[in-house]
Design a protein around this motif. Sequence first.
Motif, short mmCIF file in Angstrom:
data_model
loop_
_atom_site.label_atom_id
_atom_site.label_comp_id
_atom_site.label_asym_id
_atom_site.label_seq_id
_atom_site.Cartn_x
_atom_site.Cartn_y
_atom_site.Cartn_z
N ILE A 1 0.83 -1.20 0.00
CA ILE A 1 0.00 0.00 0.00
C ILE A 1 0.86 1.25 0.00
O ILE A 1 0.60 2.20 -0.74
CB ILE A 1 -0.97 -0.01 1.19
N ILE A 2 1.91 1.26 0.82
CA ILE A 2 2.81 2.42 0.88
C ILE A 2 3.52 2.61 -0.46
O ILE A 2 3.67 3.73 -0.94
CB ILE A 2 3.80 2.29 2.05
N SER A 3 3.94 1.51 -1.06
CA SER A 3 4.62 1.60 -2.36
C SER A 3 3.68 2.14 -3.44
O SER A 3 4.06 2.98 -4.25
CB SER A 3 5.14 0.23 -2.78
N ALA A 4 2.46 1.65 -3.45
CA ALA A 4 1.48 2.12 -4.43
C ALA A 4 1.18 3.61 -4.22
O ALA A 4 1.06 4.37 -5.19
CB ALA A 4 0.20 1.30 -4.34
N ALA A 5 1.08 4.02 -2.97
CA ALA A 5 0.83 5.43 -2.68
C ALA A 5 1.99 6.29 -3.16
O ALA A 5 1.78 7.38 -3.71
CB ALA A 5 0.60 5.62 -1.19
N ALA A 6 3.21 5.82 -2.96
CA ALA A 6 4.39 6.58 -3.40
C ALA A 6 4.39 6.74 -4.92
O ALA A 6 4.68 7.82 -5.44
CB ALA A 6 5.66 5.89 -2.94
N ALA B 1 8.92 12.91 -2.18
CA ALA B 1 9.70 11.97 -1.37
C ALA B 1 9.67 12.35 0.10
O ALA B 1 9.58 11.48 0.98
CB ALA B 1 11.14 11.92 -1.88
N ALA B 2 9.72 13.64 0.39
CA ALA B 2 9.62 14.09 1.78
C ALA B 2 8.26 13.74 2.37
O ALA B 2 8.16 13.35 3.54
CB ALA B 2 9.87 15.59 1.86
N LEU B 3 7.21 13.84 1.56
CA LEU B 3 5.88 13.48 2.02
C LEU B 3 5.79 11.98 2.34
O LEU B 3 5.24 11.60 3.37
CB LEU B 3 4.85 13.86 0.95
N VAL B 4 6.34 11.15 1.48
CA VAL B 4 6.32 9.71 1.73
C VAL B 4 7.13 9.38 2.98
O VAL B 4 6.71 8.54 3.79
CB VAL B 4 6.85 8.94 0.50
N ARG B 5 8.29 10.02 3.15
CA ARG B 5 9.08 9.79 4.37
C ARG B 5 8.31 10.21 5.62
O ARG B 5 8.36 9.53 6.64
CB ARG B 5 10.40 10.53 4.29
N ALA B 6 7.56 11.30 5.53
CA ALA B 6 6.76 11.74 6.67
C ALA B 6 5.64 10.76 6.98
O ALA B 6 5.35 10.48 8.15
CB ALA B 6 6.19 13.13 6.39
N ILE B 7 5.02 10.21 5.94
CA ILE B 7 3.96 9.24 6.14
C ILE B 7 4.52 7.98 6.80
O ILE B 7 3.89 7.41 7.69
CB ILE B 7 3.27 8.90 4.80
N ARG B 8 5.70 7.57 6.39
CA ARG B 8 6.32 6.37 6.96
C ARG B 8 6.92 6.62 8.33
O ARG B 8 7.26 5.68 9.04
CB ARG B 8 7.42 5.86 6.03
N GLY B 9 7.07 7.88 8.73
CA GLY B 9 7.59 8.20 10.04
C GLY B 9 9.08 8.38 10.09
O GLY B 9 9.70 8.33 11.14
N ARG B 10 9.69 8.59 8.93
CA ARG B 10 11.15 8.83 8.88
C ARG B 10 11.38 10.28 8.52
O ARG B 10 10.65 10.89 7.77
CB ARG B 10 11.80 7.96 7.82
N ASN B 11 12.46 10.82 9.04
CA ASN B 11 12.78 12.24 8.75
C ASN B 11 13.68 12.35 7.57
O ASN B 11 14.48 11.69 7.21
CB ASN B 11 13.43 12.90 9.97
#
Length: 55
Positions: free
Chosen positions: A16-21, A45-55
């Motif tokens: 799901i995260i991959s498809a969203a990216a 890419a910053a948005l995907v990192r924020a969704i995943r909880g990484r800075n």
Amino acid sequence: MITDTWAIVAVALVAIISAAAVLIAGIAVKGTSGRDRVRTLHAAAALVRAIRGRN
């Protein structure tokens, strides 16, 4: 049995995260000029990192 369920949940979450990216990148790039594309993809890419909880 419970371990199998958690494995399926983990794989589904990654899918799901991959498809969203991919969708975010596709929507972000569509309609932008070539020189703005790098900034747009960096922001996506910053948005995907924020969704995943990484800075």
